[in-house]
Design a protein around this motif. Structure first.
Motif, PDB file in Angstrom:
ATOM      1  N   ARG A   1      25.927 -21.338 107.636  1.00 53.05           N
ATOM      2  CA  ARG A   1      23.866 -22.200 107.205  1.00 53.05           C
ATOM      3  C   ARG A   1      23.234 -21.440 107.881  1.00 53.05           C
ATOM      4  NH1 ARG A   1      27.580 -28.496 107.365  1.00 53.05           N
ATOM      5  NH2 ARG A   1      27.769 -28.134 104.976  1.00 53.05           N
ATOM      6  N   ARG A   2      24.079 -21.483 109.017  1.00 48.49           N
ATOM      7  CA  ARG A   2      22.688 -20.906 110.330  1.00 48.49           C
ATOM      8  C   ARG A   2      22.168 -19.267 109.790  1.00 48.49           C
ATOM      9  NH1 ARG A   2      25.964 -21.374 115.638  1.00 48.49           N
ATOM     10  NH2 ARG A   2      24.443 -19.922 116.455  1.00 48.49           N
ATOM     11  N   LEU A   3      23.213 -18.471 108.875  1.00 52.57           N
ATOM     12  CA  LEU A   3      22.792 -17.378 108.657  1.00 52.57           C
ATOM     13  C   LEU A   3      21.813 -17.017 107.368  1.00 52.57           C
ATOM     14  CD1 LEU A   3      26.349 -15.471 109.680  1.00 52.57           C
ATOM     15  CD2 LEU A   3      24.438 -14.545 110.435  1.00 52.57           C
ATOM     16  N   LEU A   4      22.502 -17.732 106.382  1.00 51.22           N
ATOM     17  CA  LEU A   4      21.659 -18.434 105.554  1.00 51.22           C
ATOM     18  C   LEU A   4      20.237 -19.017 105.458  1.00 51.22           C
ATOM     19  CD1 LEU A   4      24.849 -19.790 102.771  1.00 51.22           C
ATOM     20  CD2 LEU A   4      23.760 -17.573 102.715  1.00 51.22           C
ATOM     21  N   ARG A   5      20.372 -19.763 106.721  1.00 55.89           N
ATOM     22  CA  ARG A   5      18.613 -20.430 106.490  1.00 55.89           C
ATOM     23  C   ARG A   5      17.915 -19.237 106.720  1.00 55.89           C
ATOM     24  NH1 ARG A   5      21.673 -24.631 108.059  1.00 55.89           N
ATOM     25  NH2 ARG A   5      21.374 -24.068 110.538  1.00 55.89           N
ATOM     26  N   LEU A   6      18.377 -18.323 108.604  1.00 56.16           N
ATOM     27  CA  LEU A   6      17.565 -17.246 108.933  1.00 56.16           C
ATOM     28  C   LEU A   6      17.055 -16.099 108.136  1.00 56.16           C
ATOM     29  CD1 LEU A   6      16.703 -16.172 111.542  1.00 56.16           C
ATOM     30  CD2 LEU A   6      18.798 -14.801 111.966  1.00 56.16           C
ATOM     31  N   ASN A   7      18.341 -15.827 106.941  1.00 53.47           N
ATOM     32  CA  ASN A   7      17.935 -14.593 105.671  1.00 53.47           C
ATOM     33  C   ASN A   7      16.603 -15.472 104.857  1.00 53.47           C
ATOM     34  OD1 ASN A   7      18.728 -12.588 103.752  1.00 53.47           O
ATOM     35  ND2 ASN A   7      18.486 -14.919 102.630  1.00 53.47           N
TER      36      ASN A   7
ATOM     37  N   MET B   1      33.822  -2.713 112.203  1.00 52.71           N
ATOM     38  CA  MET B   1      33.673  -4.332 112.125  1.00 52.71           C
ATOM     39  C   MET B   1      32.785  -4.838 110.904  1.00 52.71           C
ATOM     40  SD  MET B   1      32.126  -7.127 114.625  1.00 52.71           S
ATOM     41  CE  MET B   1      33.150  -6.478 115.605  1.00 52.71           C
ATOM     42  N   PRO B   2      33.673  -5.218 109.429  1.00 52.35           N
ATOM     43  CA  PRO B   2      33.627  -6.136 108.613  1.00 52.35           C
ATOM     44  C   PRO B   2      31.861  -7.048 108.626  1.00 52.35           C
ATOM     45  CG  PRO B   2      34.922  -7.146 108.908  1.00 52.35           C
ATOM     46  CD  PRO B   2      34.940  -6.141 110.232  1.00 52.35           C
ATOM     47  N   LEU B   3      31.234  -6.438 107.602  1.00 50.73           N
ATOM     48  CA  LEU B   3      29.482  -7.459 107.599  1.00 50.73           C
ATOM     49  C   LEU B   3      30.076  -9.053 106.593  1.00 50.73           C
ATOM     50  CD1 LEU B   3      26.756  -4.709 107.551  1.00 50.73           C
ATOM     51  CD2 LEU B   3      27.524  -5.576 109.431  1.00 50.73           C
ATOM     52  N   LEU B   4      29.422  -9.400 107.315  1.00 50.38           N
ATOM     53  CA  LEU B   4      29.057 -11.083 106.377  1.00 50.38           C
ATOM     54  C   LEU B   4      28.671 -11.046 104.850  1.00 50.38           C
ATOM     55  CD1 LEU B   4      29.883 -13.908 108.855  1.00 50.38           C
ATOM     56  CD2 LEU B   4      31.395 -12.735 107.228  1.00 50.38           C
ATOM     57  N   ASP B   5      28.611 -11.091 104.067  1.00 45.47           N
ATOM     58  CA  ASP B   5      27.907 -10.724 102.959  1.00 45.47           C
ATOM     59  C   ASP B   5      26.962 -11.991 102.333  1.00 45.47           C
ATOM     60  OD1 ASP B   5      27.214 -11.179  99.390  1.00 45.47           O
ATOM     61  OD2 ASP B   5      27.173  -8.649  99.676  1.00 45.47           O
ATOM     62  N   ASN B   6      25.810 -12.450 102.167  1.00 48.09           N
ATOM     63  CA  ASN B   6      25.365 -13.414 101.880  1.00 48.09           C
ATOM     64  C   ASN B   6      25.871 -14.647 100.547  1.00 48.09           C
ATOM     65  OD1 ASN B   6      23.437 -13.495 104.208  1.00 48.09           O
ATOM     66  ND2 ASN B   6      21.428 -12.645 103.505  1.00 48.09           N
ATOM     67  N   ASP B   7      26.095 -13.183  99.384  1.00 52.80           N
ATOM     68  CA  ASP B   7      26.731 -14.239  97.996  1.00 52.80           C
ATOM     69  C   ASP B   7      28.004 -15.030  98.492  1.00 52.80           C
ATOM     70  OD1 ASP B   7      26.139 -14.387  95.480  1.00 52.80           O
ATOM     71  OD2 ASP B   7      28.110 -13.319  95.173  1.00 52.80           O
ATOM     72  N   VAL B   8      28.727 -13.965  99.406  1.00 54.27           N
ATOM     73  CA  VAL B   8      30.224 -14.803  99.697  1.00 54.27           C
ATOM     74  C   VAL B   8      30.054 -15.871 100.592  1.00 54.27           C
ATOM     75  CG1 VAL B   8      31.963 -14.231 101.017  1.00 54.27           C
ATOM     76  CG2 VAL B   8      31.447 -12.315  99.754  1.00 54.27           C
ATOM     77  N   LEU B   9      28.767 -15.680 101.241  1.00 51.66           N
ATOM     78  CA  LEU B   9      28.744 -17.079 102.341  1.00 51.66           C
ATOM     79  C   LEU B   9      27.876 -18.305 101.936  1.00 51.66           C
ATOM     80  CD1 LEU B   9      27.037 -15.786 105.694  1.00 51.66           C
ATOM     81  CD2 LEU B   9      29.090 -15.697 104.750  1.00 51.66           C
ATOM     82  N   ARG B  10      27.497 -18.592 100.650  1.00 53.04           N
ATOM     83  CA  ARG B  10      26.820 -19.100  99.868  1.00 53.04           C
ATOM     84  C   ARG B  10      27.950 -19.892  98.860  1.00 53.04           C
ATOM     85  NH1 ARG B  10      23.149 -15.553  98.565  1.00 53.04           N
ATOM     86  NH2 ARG B  10      20.745 -15.136  99.350  1.00 53.04           N
ATOM     87  N   THR B  11      28.715 -18.772  98.949  1.00 52.23           N
ATOM     88  CA  THR B  11      30.756 -19.310  97.469  1.00 52.23           C
ATOM     89  C   THR B  11      31.328 -19.837  99.040  1.00 52.23           C
ATOM     90  OG1 THR B  11      30.296 -17.883  95.938  1.00 52.23           O
ATOM     91  CG2 THR B  11      32.329 -18.701  96.533  1.00 52.23           C
ATOM     92  N   PHE B  12      31.165 -19.433  99.890  1.00 51.70           N
ATOM     93  CA  PHE B  12      32.195 -20.246 100.710  1.00 51.70           C
ATOM     94  C   PHE B  12      31.510 -21.725 101.454  1.00 51.70           C
ATOM     95  CE2 PHE B  12      32.854 -21.441 105.428  1.00 51.70           C
ATOM     96  CZ  PHE B  12      33.954 -21.689 105.692  1.00 51.70           C
ATOM     97  N   VAL B  13      29.622 -21.801 101.953  1.00 49.53           N
ATOM     98  CA  VAL B  13      29.405 -23.136 102.013  1.00 49.53           C
ATOM     99  C   VAL B  13      29.861 -24.011 100.226  1.00 49.53           C
ATOM    100  CG1 VAL B  13      26.929 -24.256 102.186  1.00 49.53           C
ATOM    101  CG2 VAL B  13      27.317 -21.895 103.406  1.00 49.53           C
ATOM    102  N   ALA B  14      29.991 -23.586  99.375  1.00 51.67           N
ATOM    103  CA  ALA B  14      29.946 -24.180  98.242  1.00 51.67           C
ATOM    104  C   ALA B  14      30.622 -24.699  98.065  1.00 51.67           C
ATOM    105  CB  ALA B  14      29.595 -23.818  96.939  1.00 51.67           C
ATOM    106  N   ILE B  15      32.061 -23.944  98.240  1.00 50.75           N
ATOM    107  CA  ILE B  15      33.176 -24.645  98.066  1.00 50.75           C
ATOM    108  C   ILE B  15      33.671 -25.316  99.631  1.00 50.75           C
ATOM    109  CG2 ILE B  15      36.341 -23.554  98.124  1.00 50.75           C
ATOM    110  CD1 ILE B  15      35.018 -21.263  97.461  1.00 50.75           C
ATOM    111  N   SER B  16      32.573 -25.393 100.538  1.00 51.71           N
ATOM    112  CA  SER B  16      33.342 -25.902 101.315  1.00 51.71           C
ATOM    113  C   SER B  16      32.753 -27.911 101.276  1.00 51.71           C
ATOM    114  CB  SER B  16      32.166 -25.758 103.122  1.00 51.71           C
ATOM    115  OG  SER B  16      33.145 -24.439 102.926  1.00 51.71           O
ATOM    116  N   GLU B  17      31.621 -27.534 100.760  1.00 50.86           N
ATOM    117  CA  GLU B  17      30.703 -29.074 100.044  1.00 50.86           C
ATOM    118  C   GLU B  17      31.222 -29.618  99.197  1.00 50.86           C
ATOM    119  OE1 GLU B  17      26.662 -27.215  99.891  1.00 50.86           O
ATOM    120  OE2 GLU B  17      26.638 -27.394 102.078  1.00 50.86           O
TER     121      GLU B  17
END
Length: 284
Positions: free
Chosen positions: A72-78, A1-17
């Motif tokens: 957002r939840r994963l980034l805050r938890l990290n 199962m692939p893991l979610l990378d925080n750097d990619v999640l930050r990019t995803f949130v930035a594009i969403s916003e």
């Protein structure tokens, strides 16, 4: 199962916003093509399309909206985990002022996370109008305040951390919206929502009467629930049995902003401000 990378999640949130790869690239200090490659790989890993790509903007798919909440939840938890181990141990007291509409939505999350990260810090919360809390800040009794600001930028103090449309709201099946003059429920003088609403009505030439005034938005909500008036409300705050009222007879009010105004910078203030900004992201 692939893991979610925080750097990619930050990019995803930035594009969403931001709504575009170009603007998001400026925020994360990378090129649009690099962001595009990250999102393409993320979509391949999850087997889902996350964005609807249009000529001038991108919007989230249903799967993208679900991932945004997780991200957002994963980034805050990290951030919380890292702070627990490497942040300096803090003790003392910090005071924050907020209006009741913002306070009831974000304070439980802010206080819970902050207490886990800094258990030795006492947080003093004061709920009041923006005008009252700014006076408390200037007198030294508070360290920071969240204030509502008209989007035209008439209030220049602080850092803008949230932008949201004001909409007309009323009870489901409301008859108040059909009355002439229009009965409206507003906060007291000095509230940005009040000023924006009255200016919009005056520009449109819409007859109205201020049927109810109150110190907090809970009073506006009570008037709407009783179907005695309609009111300007943040879109994210309209929940059943309240409903957004869309009518050609009602003028658009516009968007308001939240500003975080601080009395100074120190480790305590900086830590609480960081938690507040993270929680405000969930108001979208």
């Amino acid at each position: 199962m692939p893991l979610l990378d925080n750097d990619v999640l930050r990019t995803f949130v930035a594009i969403s916003e931001c709504g575009t790869f170009t603007e998001a690239a400026k925020m994360v200090h990378r090129t649009p093509s690099a962001l595009s490659m990250q999102i393409k790989q993320l979509e391949q890993n999850l087997g889902k399309s996350l964005f609807i790509r249009e000529p001038r903007q991108v919007t989230l798919t249903t799967e993208g909206e679900v991932l945004l909440d997780y991200s957002r939840r994963l980034l805050r938890l990290n951030q919380e985990a890292v702070q627990h181990f490497i942040a300096p141990s803090l003790e003392g007291k910090v005071g924050i002022g907020t209006s009741d509409d913002v306070g009831t939505r974000i304070l439980p999350e802010v206080l819970a996370q902050f207490a886990r990260s800094y258990p030795a810090v006492l947080v003093d919360v004061v709920v009041g109008s923006s005008k009252q809390n700014l006076a408390r800040l200037d007198s030294g009794s508070l360290d920071m305040v969240l204030v509502t600001v008209a989007k035209e930028g008439r209030e220049s103090r602080g850092e803008i951390i949230h932008d949201e449309p004001l909409v007309w709201a009323g009870r489901e099946g409301s008859s108040a919206v059909l009355r002439t003059p229009l009965p409206i429920a507003l906060a007291h003088e000095g509230c940005a929502w009040r000023q924006m609403t009255l200016e919009a009505l005056d520009r449109a030439g819409k007859p109205y009467r201020i049927a109810y005034t109150c110190e907090h938005c809970s009073g506006q909500e009570a008037a709407m629930l009783a179907d005695l008036a309609v009111a300007p409300f943040p879109k994210s705050l309209v929940r059943p049995p309240l409903k957004q009222i869309v009518s050609d007879d009602l003028p658009e009010i516009g968007s308001y902003q939240l500003a975080l105004v601080r009395r100074g910078s120190n480790p305590l203030n900086d830590a609480l401000a960081s938690h507040v900004k993270g929680a405000v992201q969930n108001l979208r």
